[in-house]
Scaffold this active site. Sequence first.
Site, PDB file in Angstrom:
ATOM      1  N   ASN A 133     -23.305 101.331  -5.106  1.00  0.00           N
ATOM      2  CA  ASN A 133     -22.900 102.845  -5.713  1.00  0.00           C
ATOM      3  C   ASN A 133     -21.378 102.426  -6.151  1.00  0.00           C
ATOM      4  O   ASN A 133     -20.720 103.425  -6.323  1.00  0.00           O
ATOM      5  CB  ASN A 133     -22.904 103.776  -4.517  1.00  0.00           C
ATOM      6  CG  ASN A 133     -22.116 103.578  -3.413  1.00  0.00           C
ATOM      7  OD1 ASN A 133     -21.432 102.739  -3.152  1.00  0.00           O
ATOM      8  ND2 ASN A 133     -22.430 104.310  -2.248  1.00  0.00           N
ATOM      9  N   HIS A 135     -19.001 101.047  -4.481  1.00  0.00           N
ATOM     10  CA  HIS A 135     -17.651 101.028  -3.518  1.00  0.00           C
ATOM     11  C   HIS A 135     -17.249  99.666  -3.196  1.00  0.00           C
ATOM     12  O   HIS A 135     -17.988  98.719  -3.498  1.00  0.00           O
ATOM     13  CB  HIS A 135     -18.330 101.542  -2.188  1.00  0.00           C
ATOM     14  CG  HIS A 135     -19.070 100.799  -1.374  1.00  0.00           C
ATOM     15  ND1 HIS A 135     -20.576 101.007  -0.968  1.00  0.00           N
ATOM     16  CD2 HIS A 135     -18.876  99.667  -0.325  1.00  0.00           C
ATOM     17  CE1 HIS A 135     -20.974 100.074  -0.112  1.00  0.00           C
ATOM     18  NE2 HIS A 135     -20.287  99.387   0.106  1.00  0.00           N
TER      19      HIS A 135
HETATM   20  C1  GLP Z   1     -20.266  96.513   2.733  1.00  0.00           C
HETATM   21  C2  GLP Z   1     -19.044  96.137   2.555  1.00  0.00           C
HETATM   22  C3  GLP Z   1     -18.575  95.708   1.416  1.00  0.00           C
HETATM   23  C4  GLP Z   1     -19.207  94.951   0.767  1.00  0.00           C
HETATM   24  C5  GLP Z   1     -20.768  95.644   0.406  1.00  0.00           C
HETATM   25  C6  GLP Z   1     -21.647  94.835  -0.356  1.00  0.00           C
HETATM   26  O1  GLP Z   1     -20.617  97.916   2.336  1.00  0.00           O
HETATM   27  N1  GLP Z   1     -18.125  96.785   3.386  1.00  0.00           N
HETATM   28  O2  GLP Z   1     -17.029  94.965   1.566  1.00  0.00           O
HETATM   29  O3  GLP Z   1     -18.829  94.669  -0.629  1.00  0.00           O
HETATM   30  O4  GLP Z   1     -21.194  95.729   1.708  1.00  0.00           O
HETATM   31  O5  GLP Z   1     -22.362  94.073   0.439  1.00  0.00           O
HETATM   32  P1  GLP Z   1     -23.433  92.743  -0.123  1.00  0.00           P
HETATM   33  O6  GLP Z   1     -22.244  91.732  -0.666  1.00  0.00           O
HETATM   34  O7  GLP Z   1     -23.999  92.413   1.082  1.00  0.00           O
HETATM   35  O8  GLP Z   1     -24.155  93.525  -1.153  1.00  0.00           O
END
Ligand code: GLP
Length: 257
Positions: A133, A135
């Site tokens: 989303n 973030h």
């Molecule tokens: C979590 C972390 C983020 C990260 C996101 C995406 O929510 N707090 O810092 O970027 O996950 O994770 P992934 O890389 O496993 O898709």
Amino acid sequence: MEIVIRKDAQAVAKQAADIIEKYAREGAVLGLATGSSPIATYQELIRRHREEGLSFKDCSVFMLDEYVGLEPTHEQSYARTIRREFADHVDIEDSRVYSPAGVSEDPLQAARDYERKLAAHHVGIQLLGIGTNGHIGFNEPTSSLNSLTRLKTLHPQTIKDNARFFDTAEEVPTHVLTQGLASIRRAGHLLLVATGEGKAEAIRQTVEGPLSGMCPASCLQLHPHATILIDEDAASKLTFTEYYRYADDHKPENQDY
Ligand code: GLP
């Protein structure tokens, strides 16, 4: 912003490691992230440490975020995760790896304490992943572009996305402490890595969408040195790719990423 497209996740990790290596050699403060996106980069940095003598001994680390309620010894706490995935395998002193306190009597105060500690350092490079989303850290959509480290409630989608690291979705904490979007932007260089089609829409909004709290990662548009390093799949919804590739191919000599 600099948009750098590489063939696949492995090529992204190698390029990310090249960028981070330069900061490690300077003994910079490294801002690190958890999640699956940076893992291949950490593995490449660990390989360079073991095989090529790349040292992190003068570096310290500040983490982006932490789950509220998880002890630093909990396998899924981010304090433990960064040690397991990276710090324990290189020569960073353990006492120089900082995370927000996930367990404290007063999480609001813990957030302020972390912000103060962070602000006393200059983070040379901040590595970022991105949520589906949009973030970054745990700054969910509608986060203030000027936010500092604070207590946040996770979006149910983020809980769902992160449930794969836990036995059940019910075990994922509902609250977190996260660096804010302004805290993150104080770093000298922001390096966001994303791979796979699942991230394509978030990357489109980050790079080509408006600057908006609805896509927290779009705040990288405000930063004078932001690198968006993605693979072909994550780049698949961008429309300006011809220019990004052209600019990458014609990078001025002596200009690093
Ligand atoms: C979590 C972390 C983020 C990260 C996101 C995406 O929510 N707090 O810092 O970027 O996950 O994770 P992934 O890389 O496993 O898709």
